[in-house]
Design an enzyme around this catalytic site. Structure first.
Site, PDB file in Angstrom:
ATOM      1  N   SER A   1      -7.375  -2.833  -2.389  1.00 49.54           N
ATOM      2  CA  SER A   1      -7.463  -2.897  -1.072  1.00 49.54           C
ATOM      3  C   SER A   1      -8.541  -3.517  -0.585  1.00 49.54           C
ATOM      4  CB  SER A   1      -7.396  -1.324  -0.694  1.00 49.54           C
ATOM      5  OG  SER A   1      -7.076  -1.063   0.843  1.00 49.54           O
TER       6      SER A   1
ATOM      7  N   HIS B   1      -0.520  -0.287  -3.243  1.00 50.61           N
ATOM      8  CA  HIS B   1      -0.739   1.232  -2.701  1.00 50.61           C
ATOM      9  C   HIS B   1       0.563   1.693  -2.915  1.00 50.61           C
ATOM     10  CE1 HIS B   1      -3.737  -1.141  -0.020  1.00 50.61           C
ATOM     11  NE2 HIS B   1      -4.093  -0.008   0.175  1.00 50.61           N
TER      12      HIS B   1
ATOM     13  N   GLU C   1      -0.472  -8.040  -1.820  1.00 52.28           N
ATOM     14  CA  GLU C   1      -0.065  -6.769  -1.505  1.00 52.28           C
ATOM     15  C   GLU C   1      -0.726  -6.185  -0.084  1.00 52.28           C
ATOM     16  OE1 GLU C   1      -1.725  -3.299  -1.412  1.00 52.28           O
ATOM     17  OE2 GLU C   1      -3.844  -4.569  -1.732  1.00 52.28           O
TER      18      GLU C   1
END
Length: 305
Positions: free
Chosen positions: A109, A276, A207
């Site tokens: 992330s 995630h 992502e």
């Protein structure tokens, strides 16, 4: 390319928060997982700090990172959570110290900014994998995701196939290259900076979470206009979570992917459980990998020595 040394039972690992402040209860709930792997745990001095949406001031977060890098006892650094904040400290990191003290660095992330900066400044292989508080500390943390940590103890080639999840071919072909990337919005935020992602000849992993199709459209357009998509040898689309459109009229995410990726002269596959999500397939970044649309597989070299 520099690979960190593998972990051994009895090693000490460090946990720090270079971005947002972690949930302290979930952080404590996650520590027994590392102990079950035979590891000792040391948390950063400022792990409890809160500075607005940051886990302490920039200086405090930097201090914890520098301390963990310099400490010869610490064999790996795991990040407590993402959120926001790593981009604020990358220009102040001591990359020479990181190069001289290569350690396992693990997160995803917002950590994408750190992955990109560290790899391009030092050549160190880092790991895109679950966070301590925001993933391991959750009830949803599953056995498959837990097993992905074993790659840190024994070098092995990992193959992602449809045994893990269904994969869809957007563009056919087979290719090899260094695996790079991570969170789409963080990758875009490196553009125009000294840490701008290098995608030339690379397999690009993307992502994200909480980004509607029009937002993903804008970010892919920015990568396209920056010349980053035409340089890749393949694209791996991981999990795009919580992306339901709120606009009355919207393209689907699949339409957005098709618009930008279907005409590339390289393989593009989507459906990877990387990001995630649970299960979460953890991967090393900076190693050679092979993406095959023919067999619907991603084959990844070991990330540790």
């Amino acid at each position: 390319m520099i690979k960190p040394e593998r972990l051994q039972k009895g090693d000490t690992i460090g946990i720090i928060a270079p971005a947002g402040p972690p949930d302290q209860e979930k952080l404590q709930q996650a520590i027994p997982f590392f102990e079950s792997l035979g590891l000792k745990v040391k948390v950063g001095q400022h792990i409890n700090e809160i500075h607005g949406y940051l886990a302490g001031t920039d200086q405090q977060r930097l201090e914890d990172f520098r301390t963990m890098i310099a400490d010869p006892v610490i064999k790996a650094i795991f990040f407590a959570r993402g959120g926001y904040g790593t981009g604020r400290i990358v220009s102040s990191l001591d990359y020479e110290s990181i190069r001289k003290n290569p350690k396992i660095i693990w997160g995803y992330s917002d950590i994408t900014y750190l992955h990109t900066a560290i790899r391009q400044q030092t050549g160190l292989v880092t790991f895109h994998g679950p966070m301590v508080a925001s993933d391991i500390g959750k009830e949803a943390f599953d056995d498959f995701t837990a097993e992905m940590f074993l790659q840190l103890f024994e070098p092995a080639t990992y193959v992602y196939s449809e045994k893990v999840s269904s994969l869809h071919v957007i563009t056919p072909g087979n290719s090899t290259g260094m695996l790079v990337g991570g969170n789409l919005s963080l990758i875009v935020s490196t553009l125009g900076t000294p840490f701008e992602i290098d995608t030339n000849g690379k397999l690009l992993l993307l992502e994200d979470i909480g980004e509607e199709p029009y937002r993903v459209d804008g970010m892919l357009n920015q990568l396209k206009l920056a010349g980053k998509l035409e340089e890749v040898t393949g694209v791996i689309l991981g999990d795009f979570a919580d992306t339901e459109p709120t606009l009355k009229h919207s393209l689907t995410m699949d339409q957005v992917f098709s618009d930008y990726l279907s005409k590339l002269n390289c393989p593009v596959l989507c459906g990877f459980k990387i990001g995630h999500c649970f299960p979460h397939f953890a991967v090393p970044l900076g190693v050679e990998a092979e993406l095959s649309a023919d067999t619907k597989t991603l084959t990844i070299q070991a990330g540790v020595n």
